[in-house]
Design a protein around this motif. Structure first.
Motif, PDB file in Angstrom:
ATOM      1  N   UNK A  59       6.271  20.205  -4.762  1.00  0.00           N
ATOM      2  CA  UNK A  59       5.360  21.328  -4.564  1.00  0.00           C
ATOM      3  C   UNK A  59       4.914  21.833  -5.926  1.00  0.00           C
ATOM      4  N   UNK A  60       3.603  22.038  -6.053  1.00  0.00           N
ATOM      5  CA  UNK A  60       3.023  22.455  -7.326  1.00  0.00           C
ATOM      6  C   UNK A  60       1.997  23.561  -7.087  1.00  0.00           C
ATOM      7  N   UNK A 106       0.082  26.795  -2.709  1.00  0.00           N
ATOM      8  CA  UNK A 106       0.041  25.675  -3.640  1.00  0.00           C
ATOM      9  C   UNK A 106      -0.161  24.361  -2.920  1.00  0.00           C
ATOM     10  N   UNK A 107       0.258  23.286  -3.603  1.00  0.00           N
ATOM     11  CA  UNK A 107       0.013  21.927  -3.132  1.00  0.00           C
ATOM     12  C   UNK A 107       1.315  21.146  -3.030  1.00  0.00           C
ATOM     13  N   UNK A 115      -5.784  19.591   4.256  1.00  0.00           N
ATOM     14  CA  UNK A 115      -5.874  21.047   4.346  1.00  0.00           C
ATOM     15  C   UNK A 115      -4.999  21.544   5.494  1.00  0.00           C
ATOM     16  N   UNK A 116      -4.234  22.593   5.220  1.00  0.00           N
ATOM     17  CA  UNK A 116      -3.447  23.249   6.263  1.00  0.00           C
ATOM     18  C   UNK A 116      -4.265  24.410   6.812  1.00  0.00           C
ATOM     19  N   UNK A 117      -4.483  24.398   8.130  1.00  0.00           N
ATOM     20  CA  UNK A 117      -5.293  25.423   8.787  1.00  0.00           C
ATOM     21  C   UNK A 117      -4.555  25.987   9.986  1.00  0.00           C
ATOM     22  N   UNK A 118      -4.880  27.214  10.337  1.00  0.00           N
ATOM     23  CA  UNK A 118      -4.421  27.795  11.594  1.00  0.00           C
ATOM     24  C   UNK A 118      -5.620  28.377  12.327  1.00  0.00           C
ATOM     25  N   UNK A 158       0.837  -1.197   0.000  1.00  0.00           N
ATOM     26  CA  UNK A 158       0.000   0.000   0.000  1.00  0.00           C
ATOM     27  C   UNK A 158       0.870   1.243   0.000  1.00  0.00           C
ATOM     28  N   UNK A 159       0.516   2.178  -0.846  1.00  0.00           N
ATOM     29  CA  UNK A 159       1.259   3.428  -0.939  1.00  0.00           C
ATOM     30  C   UNK A 159       0.269   4.576  -0.758  1.00  0.00           C
ATOM     31  N   UNK A 160       0.401   5.295   0.345  1.00  0.00           N
ATOM     32  CA  UNK A 160      -0.494   6.407   0.636  1.00  0.00           C
ATOM     33  C   UNK A 160       0.154   7.704   0.149  1.00  0.00           C
ATOM     34  N   UNK A 161      -0.557   8.406  -0.725  1.00  0.00           N
ATOM     35  CA  UNK A 161      -0.085   9.675  -1.262  1.00  0.00           C
ATOM     36  C   UNK A 161      -0.959  10.785  -0.704  1.00  0.00           C
ATOM     37  N   UNK A 162      -0.322  11.809  -0.137  1.00  0.00           N
ATOM     38  CA  UNK A 162      -1.052  12.909   0.496  1.00  0.00           C
ATOM     39  C   UNK A 162      -0.790  14.192  -0.286  1.00  0.00           C
ATOM     40  N   UNK A 163      -1.862  14.796  -0.781  1.00  0.00           N
ATOM     41  CA  UNK A 163      -1.793  16.087  -1.459  1.00  0.00           C
ATOM     42  C   UNK A 163      -2.282  17.153  -0.477  1.00  0.00           C
ATOM     43  N   UNK A 164      -1.387  18.022  -0.060  1.00  0.00           N
ATOM     44  CA  UNK A 164      -1.698  19.010   0.968  1.00  0.00           C
ATOM     45  C   UNK A 164      -1.812  20.395   0.360  1.00  0.00           C
ATOM     46  N   UNK A 165      -2.930  21.059   0.661  1.00  0.00           N
ATOM     47  CA  UNK A 165      -3.147  22.418   0.177  1.00  0.00           C
ATOM     48  C   UNK A 165      -2.692  23.433   1.214  1.00  0.00           C
ATOM     49  N   UNK A 166      -1.806  24.327   0.789  1.00  0.00           N
ATOM     50  CA  UNK A 166      -1.386  25.459   1.608  1.00  0.00           C
ATOM     51  C   UNK A 166      -1.986  26.705   0.970  1.00  0.00           C
TER      52      UNK A 166
END
Length: 207
Positions: free
Chosen positions: A29-30, A15-16, A62-65, A3-11
């Motif tokens: 980073x894209x 970007x991502x 999602x990145x949140x503060x 299993x390969x877990x890929x995480x796309x994180x939005x800042x």
């Protein structure tokens, strides 16, 4: 690897990023999530991964503060149940209804939250974390009730309960784990009634 877990994180505003707990060398980073997905195969090859017949699981994050500057990474998979749980926690963060100290802080300084379907296993959660990471795992039971518990990528739950003592294994479901903890400590029940108002899913899963 199976299993390969890929995480796309939005800042937001930046970007991502693309990362994976199974591939420490994967750090891209894209500008958009579309580009991140389009370049995934090349990024894995650049990181030295020949994943062959591995099952790839894609996650959005999602990145949140909050108003006090606490940082959160809220993750969900493609399932509606996962997104629903994560969205409710994001709503609580936006409204200041969540207590940061109830969420484990990782060495990076962020607090990880993972929305899941209640039938997903602890192995599913564990595979999304590196060896030294922990997260608050949550699912929406219905009637505005969200169950959550801290989970560390080791033989012990972060809140101090030993998995063996609770009769749990890596093949136990998240619901099994919550039920076991509630039988010892009823304070794990929390209400998160309102999803985040503006959050939306951006990830498109290719078939």
């Amino acid at each position: 690897m199976d299993n390969l877990h890929i995480v796309f994180t939005e800042y937001p505003g930046y970007g991502w990023s693309t990362s994976s707990p199974q591939v420490r060398g994967l750090a891209c980073f894209y500008p958009t999530v579309d580009e991140a997905q389009l370049n995934l195969d090349d990024a894995l090859l650049t990181a030295g991964v020949e994943y062959g017949n591995a099952m790839i699981h894609q996650h959005e994050e999602k990145f949140l503060t909050d108003d006090d500057g606490n940082e959160y990474l809220v993750r969900f998979s493609v399932s509606d149940a996962s997104f629903d749980a994560a969205s409710r926690l994001m709503g609580s963060i936006h409204r200041g209804d969540i207590e940061p100290d109830m969420i484990p802080m990782n060495r990076s300084g962020d607090r990880q939250i993972i929305g899941v379907d209640s039938t997903q296993t602890l192995r599913w959660v564990s595979d999304q974390l590196r060896e030294d990471e922990a997260a608050l795992v949550c699912y929406h039971q219905g009637d505005d009730v969200v169950y959550h518990l801290p989970y560390g990528n080791s033989s012990r739950l972060v809140n101090g309960w030993d998995m063996d003592d609770l009769g749990l294994s890596m093949d136990s479901t998240v619901e099994d784990a919550v039920d076991a903890v509630i039988s010892r400590e009823a304070s794990t029940l929390e209400n998160h009634e309102i999803p985040a108002a503006d959050v939306r899913r951006s990830l498109v899963v290719a078939h």
